[in-house]
Every structure is written in structure tokens, then in C-alpha cells.
Design an enzyme around this catalytic site. Structure first.
Site, short mmCIF file in Angstrom:
data_model
loop_
_atom_site.label_atom_id
_atom_site.label_comp_id
_atom_site.label_asym_id
_atom_site.label_seq_id
_atom_site.Cartn_x
_atom_site.Cartn_y
_atom_site.Cartn_z
N THR A 65 1.02 -1.17 0.08
CA THR A 65 -0.02 -0.09 -0.34
C THR A 65 0.53 1.46 0.06
OG1 THR A 65 -1.66 -1.24 1.00
CG2 THR A 65 -1.53 1.39 1.40
N VAL A 81 -12.68 -5.25 1.62
CA VAL A 81 -12.34 -3.75 2.02
C VAL A 81 -11.29 -4.00 2.62
CG1 VAL A 81 -13.13 -1.42 1.65
CG2 VAL A 81 -14.27 -3.07 0.32
N GLY A 82 -10.39 -3.00 2.69
CA GLY A 82 -9.34 -3.07 3.80
C GLY A 82 -9.41 -1.86 3.98
N ASP A 83 -8.51 -0.97 5.02
CA ASP A 83 -8.40 -0.02 6.00
C ASP A 83 -8.37 0.79 4.71
OD1 ASP A 83 -5.89 -1.02 5.08
OD2 ASP A 83 -5.03 0.85 6.83
N THR A 103 -0.13 1.30 6.17
CA THR A 103 -0.21 0.85 5.76
C THR A 103 0.34 -1.25 6.73
OG1 THR A 103 2.74 0.27 5.63
CG2 THR A 103 0.77 1.84 3.53
N GLY A 138 -4.98 -4.89 7.29
CA GLY A 138 -5.63 -3.76 6.85
C GLY A 138 -7.06 -3.38 8.10
N1 GLY Z 1 -3.41 -1.80 4.00
C1 GLY Z 1 -3.96 -2.65 3.03
C2 GLY Z 1 -4.82 -3.73 3.03
O1 GLY Z 1 -5.20 -4.41 4.39
O2 GLY Z 1 -5.97 -3.98 2.20
#
Ligand code: GLY
Length: 408
Positions: free
Chosen positions: A251, A280-282, A302, A305
Site C-alpha cells: 500500500t 475492502v481493507g483499511d 499500511t 488492514g
Molecule cells: N492496508 C491495505 C489493506 O489491508 O488492504
């Protein structure tokens, strides 16, 4: 459990930012001790910069350089960070962001991104967006052209098309080979990979071919792609094996402060490799992968997530800074929330990788990680780092503060 008096006292201080409900084990005592040491050691080398300043994850050295150039030229902070991360989104060699990102379990690249513009106190985001190399630009379009903050999946694709973003193939051949390698090593019960029914070879050449295919099942694809460059082929297969078994959670987050003390940020990613479509991540969630308060500062993340969502990470970092913590202490305290969910147990945390980045209005900035680094295949410790372009200069890498140290 026996705890000596001074350790007990120390734990009380170190755990102040950790949930009171955390179950404390002997290993967690050690962990908290390391965390406090890291926080003390690192604060001696706190980073401060005159604006313009840009801070990013370690894959963003070129991004922060670009962001500062845009701000020097009078550009807006959000345009600056987006121009910075566009370099990484368009780079096919970064397998965790934009074009060339590792795909979902069906071999389709799905991207998440969010933006926050401090001066106008607005945000925009897209999630599970397909076919667009620069989701950060689509996130900005959500902010500028709609009454919404987050648009996902098919709706995000339709929105991008409406705004004139072409529908493109984001899967590179390298990413395809890694994905196929993952599929063929998933299970012996499915139909991917070499057939369990092996005919008796009709000649020594047939024997050699079968042996090779069984030893390196993606060999044929990699060989075709690398066109007779055996060294490149073997490197590609080794990399594909590594990411197939230990998918990266890359990320890029980039945050910036300009000479008017305005602040913006962006986070963009291809998310977790081999994810279930629609995961969907963070990164696109405001307050998780990104948060900006123009009166205080900005933070982003990063890494895994799901952990950042549980902790509302970026918002917590900014909130801690609002209450007076330095960017570094704020990042470490938010990481302690992640560690507390695992009872601060180092065994449970060993594969949990989370990084926060932060800057405040005074130009103080930091990056911090749960772990001091990770071990490369050759056994070397790769230290956790972040990128920054301080004092309006070029980007370079800085060592991250951390909670825990990995032992060889
Ligand atoms: N931090 C990126 C994700 O987990 O999608």
C-alpha cells in the site's frame, strides 16, 4: 504469575495506553518492555521539518519528492500527494498498489483508495474498483463531483467510466504468474497444478520434461514470459513462490504539509493478495487507512488492514496528536491498540504487520511499526522504514520506531 515490583510498576506506565482488559502474560510483559524501550529510544531522534513536507510509506521515496515539487510550484497539498502516489500506482513493479498489484482469488485486480483535503475538510474514496490504474484520482473525483464519500465495486467502476477513466487491464504477466502459482499450490484436491496421473515417459526427454514440470509447475509460463533468460525466470519463480505463500500487504500512504500549514493525504492499494472479491481493507475507510485534521495533522497506515479497521488507526493517531502526543508517540500508542487485541502476545502477533505514518502542523513527523523489521530469505533483518522529503528537499528513507523486536 510472578512479576517483580519494579516490572509491575513499569508495566503500569507502559500499559497506560493499552486497554485495561488486555490479558497480561509473561511474554506480553516482555513485549511491553520492548515497546517502551523503542518509544524512549526513538523519541531522542524525533524528526522535524520546515514546510513543505511530505511523508509516506517506504515505497514512496519518489512520491514524497514529487509531492514537495508540486507544493514548491504552488500546488495544492492534495494535488501534491496524488501526483506523488500516481508514480507508484502506475509502476508495474510495485505489486501492492495500482497497475501490477496482486489480484484477488479470481485473478482480477481490485483497488482501494481514499483522499482527504484538510483545507476544505472533505474526503472521497473508492473500494474494490476494477480497471483503473489510478484509483486515487477517482477517489478525488468522488470528493469533488458527488455528495458521497465512498463508492464501491461495480458502482465505483461505473462512476469512473462516467468521469472518463478508461477500463484497463491491471494484471501484469508477473502478477498473473504469482496468482497461478498460488492457485496451483492451494490444495492437492483441486484440479490446478500437475496432474496426479503421470504416464510412463516414452523417452528420456519426456522423463526430464515431466520432472521439471512437477518440480516447478509454473515453469512453462515463466519460461515463455522471460524468453530464455534463465536467471530472470528463476528469480521470477522464486518471487512467485514467496508471494504465493506469504502475500504482501503493501500500500502507499502519503501525507503533506505546505507553507500555508494546510494538510492533505491519500492512501491507495491493491489490498490483500488473493482476497475474496469485494474485500475492502483499511485504505479507503476514512479514519482507518487515512485521516486528516487541518488544525492538527495527518496520519495513514499500511499493513494488515483488518487490524487498522479494528483500531480505527489513523483517526486514533490524529486524536492522540490533538491531545498533545508527538507524531511518533501517537503512532506507537495506536499500534498498542492493535497489540492489545492479541493480549500483547508476541506469538499471536508474529505475522501481524501494521505501520502508521504521521505529521503535525509543527512539521514533526514519524513512522512506526509493530515490529522493527522482517527477515529476508537470506536471514537478514530488513528494518521497517518510511519515506519523507523534509525541509522541501528530496525524499529519503528513515527508520521507523517500533513496538517489538524480532529475534533471529
Ligand atoms: N492496508 C491495505 C489493506 O489491508 O488492504
Amino acid at each position: 504469575m510472578k512479576v517483580n515490583k519494579s516490572r509491575r510498576k513499569f508495566l503500569g506506565r507502559a500499559a497506560a495506553g493499552v486497554t485495561a482488559a488486555a490479558i497480561v502474560t509473561p511474554r506480553s510483559l516482555e513485549a511491553l518492555a520492548l515497546g517502551a524501550q523503542a518509544a524512549r529510544g526513538a523519541s531522542a531522534q524525533a524528526h522535524t521539518s520546515k514546510p513543505p513536507l511530505a511523508v509516506s510509506s517506504s515505497n514512496g521515496v519518489a512520491a514524497v519528492t514529487k509531492a514537495v515539487e508540486v507544493m514548491h510550484a504552488g500546488g495544492d497539498t492534495l494535488d501534491a500527494v496524488i501526483a506523488g502516489v500516481n508514480i507508484v500506482e502506475l509502476d508495474p513493479k510495485d505489486n501492492s498498489v495500482g497497475y501490477g498489484g496482486l489480484p484477488n482469488e479470481q485473478g482480477v485486480v481490485e483497488l482501494d483508495a481514499s483522499v482527504m483535503h484538510g483545507p476544505t475538510r472533505r474526503a472521497g474514496a473508492v473500494a474494490a474498483l476494477r480497471g483503473c490504474k489510478t484509483p486515487s484520482k477517482v477517489a478525488k473525483a468522488v470528493m469533488e463531483h458527488t455528495d458521497h464519500i465512498l463508492i464501491v465495486a461495480e458502482g465505483a467502476r461505473e462512476f469512473a467510466t462516467a468521469l472518463g477513466f478508461e477500463d484497463e487491464n491491471l494484471l501484469t504477466e508477473e502478477s498473473r504468474i504469482a496468482w497461478l502459482r498460488w492457485k496451483e499450490t492451494l490444495s492437492k484436491e483441486d484440479k490446478w497444478g500437475p496432474s496426479p496421473y503421470v504416464p510412463a515417459p516414452a523417452s528420456p526427454a519426456g522423463q526430464r520434461r515431466i520432472a521439471l514440470e512437477r518440480e516447478r509447475p509454473s515453469f512453462l509460463l515463466a519460461d515463455r514470459y522471460t524468453g530464455g533468460n534463465f536467471e530472470r525466470r528463476d528469480e521470477l519463480l522464486a518471487w512467485a513462490d514467496e508471494v504465493a505463500h506469504k502475500p504482501p500487504t503493501g500500500t502507499i500512504n502519503c501525507i503533506a504539509l505546505d507553507a500555508s500549514l494546510d494538510i492533505s493525504g491519500v492512501t491507495t492499494t491493491s489490498g490483500l493478495a488473493w482476497k475474496i472479491p469485494g474485500r475492502v481493507g483499511d485504505s479507503p475507510l476514512i479514519g482507518c487507512g487515512l485521516y486528516v485534521d487541518n488544525e492538527v495533522g495527518a496520519a495513514g497506515s499500511t499493513g494488515r488492514g483488518e487490524e487498522v479497521i479494528y483500531s480505527n488507526g489513523a483517526h486514533m493517531v490524529v486524536e492522540y496528536m490533538k491531545r498533545g502526543s508527538s507524531p511518533e508517540q501517537a503512532c506507537l500508542d495506536a499500534l498498542k491498540l492493535v497489540a492489545a487485541r492479541y493480549g500483547n502476545d508476541l506469538d499471536k502477533l508474529k505475522d501481524v504487520d501494521v505501520n502508521f505514518y504521521a505529521l503535525n502542523k509543527r512539521g514533526e513527523f514519524a513512522g512506526a511499526a509493530i515490529w522493527n523489521g522482517s527477515f529476508a530469505r537470506n536471514g537478514e533483518l530488513r528494518r521497517r522504514q518510511f519515506a519523507a522529503a523534509p525541509d522541501g528537499g528530496k525524499g529519503r528513507l528513515f527508520e521507523s520506531a517500533y513496538l517489538f523486536e524480532r529475534k533471529a
